[in-house]
Every structure is written in C-alpha cells, then in structure tokens.
Motif scaffolding. Structure first.
Motif, mmCIF file in Angstrom:
data_model
loop_
_atom_site.group_PDB
_atom_site.id
_atom_site.type_symbol
_atom_site.label_atom_id
_atom_site.label_comp_id
_atom_site.label_asym_id
_atom_site.label_seq_id
_atom_site.Cartn_x
_atom_site.Cartn_y
_atom_site.Cartn_z
ATOM 1 N N LEU A 1 0.645 -1.343 3.033
ATOM 2 C CA LEU A 1 0.553 -0.089 3.779
ATOM 3 C C LEU A 1 1.901 0.621 3.844
ATOM 4 N N ASP B 1 1.627 3.047 -2.852
ATOM 5 C CA ASP B 1 1.156 4.430 -2.721
ATOM 6 C C ASP B 1 -0.308 4.577 -3.105
ATOM 7 N N LYS C 1 -2.332 3.401 -0.077
ATOM 8 C CA LYS C 1 -2.201 4.367 1.021
ATOM 9 C C LYS C 1 -2.979 5.646 0.712
ATOM 10 N N TRP D 1 -6.656 -4.995 1.092
ATOM 11 C CA TRP D 1 -6.523 -3.544 1.183
ATOM 12 C C TRP D 1 -7.119 -2.833 -0.025
#
Length: 232
Positions: free
Chosen positions: A11, A15, A18, A222
């Motif tokens: 995070l 990039d 995110k 993620w």
C-alpha cells in the motif's frame, strides 16, 4: 512485526496495487475506511517495532531488554557455555567412526569435539560483538527516539488528545518519519534480533526466507483483492 510490515508495504510501494484499489473504491463508502487503513497499519507497525526492538520494560522480550539481561557477566557466561555444549551430543562415547578401533575412534572424537567447541565459542563471541555494536547503534539512532515518542504519546496514553479534536488514526509522518524509514529501521536491526535468538536458543533461521514468505502473502492478498494477476 515483519508480517505487519509486509502487509503494509504494497500500500506504500506498489503503484499498480494502489491504483487498482483506488479505482475499485472510488466514490464508494468503502473509500472512507480505506483512507484510514494505511495510518492504522502504520500505527500497529510502529507499536510492534518498539515492542520488538526498543521496549525497556524489565519483563519485555525486546532486543534492548534481552541484551541488558544477557550482558550480566554470569548469565552471559552461562549462555556461552550452553551454546558451546550444543556440540556435546554429537560426540557421545560409543559412536563408531568407520572401522577404526575404539581407542583410535575415541581420540579422533575428542579432537573433532574440541575443534567444534572452539568453533562454537568463536561463533558466540562474534555474534555477541555484532549484537553489542547493533544495540549501541540502535540506541544512538534518531529514529529510535521518534519511535519511543510514539509509544509514550499515542500507545501508552501518557499524553491525551486535546478536547475538541476529532479522533483520527495517528499518522506516522507526525513523527517526522516516512513509512520507508520504518521499513529501513527494521531491516537495519533485524539481523541482531536473529543473532540474539541464535545464541540463546541455538536455532538458525534464514532472514531472507523469513521475510520473503511474509512478502509473498502480503502481495498476494492485495493483488487478489485488487483484481490483479498474482504469480508466486
């Protein structure tokens, strides 16, 4: 601590992750919670770093406290003797060496045993010197004082929030630190934690493998949540 670090890192540094998460959450109620996520994870990471490295409580398991205890001469000598004795079980009488007669085998066992005890003694002394140098550097590290400030003001609640201020997740940059400063601090002193563990328990761990596994788990989570491809 390292698990938290590797969950937070994408995070901060990735990039692609995110951007994908930002697009999924744009103009949703979920964005409000997501905006709090990095500060909350950062706060938890600072707390764990202080607990692992810097806590001076006499009952804590921090590097500083273990070093303080292990520096006591009689305890340090006991730890050294215990570490050297790891080799003893390798050379118990009666273990044969090829076809050599027992008398010759016993002489060979003693010579090899003495050599291994010397090697382990040298290994302990080198590790202790490394730990001592690391602890001294850590005590003088300006990041250490900033991390202690967090513990005293925001975690141990020695300083209360002002009346009238809305509660909000604590931001690491309030300490004049970046998240990468936190990552770098843990990287600098983690080897000394591993060395302290090694001379106390006789256990050897691979730091890169240890960190790599946590990194794989954090990245996978993620990327999956962001709808991105993931390859181990």
């Amino acid at each position: 601590m390292d698990e938290r670090r590797q969950i937070l890192a994408p995070l901060i540094d990735d990039d692609e992750v995110k951007g994908a998460l930002g697009r999924k959450l744009h103009n949703t109620y979920g964005a409000n919670a997501y905006n709090h996520l990095v500060p909350i994870l950062g706060q938890d990471l600072v707390r764990d770093i202080v607990r692992l490295f810097l806590d001076t409580g006499k009952k804590s398991g921090s590097l500083l406290n273990l070093y303080r205890k292990a520096s006591q001469p009689s305890l340090n000598q006991a730890l050294r003797n215990e570490f050297i004795s790891i080799t003893d079980k390798w050379y118990q009488k009666g273990n044969g060496i090829g076809d050599f007669p027992e008398e010759v085998a016993e002489t060979m066992r003693k010579e090899m045993h003495d050599n291994h005890r010397s090697e382990f003694a040298r290994s302990f002394d080198e590790a202790w010197d490394q730990i001592t140098n690391g602890v001294n550097k850590m005590k003088a590290d300006p990041v250490s004082e900033k991390l202690r400030t967090f513990r005293d003001k925001y975690h141990a609640h020695l300083e209360m929030s002002r009346l009238g201020e809305d509660p909000a997740p604590f931001a690491v940059d309030n300490l004049d630190l970046t998240y990468n400063d936190l990552f770098a601090f843990s990287d600098r002193y983690m080897p000394h934690v591993f060395e302290m563990n090694r001379i106390i328990t006789g256990t050897i761990s691979d730091i890169d493998e240890f960190k790599g596994l946590h990194q794989t788990f954090g990245n996978a989570m993620w990327r999956i949540l962001a709808g991105l491809d993931f390859e181990k």
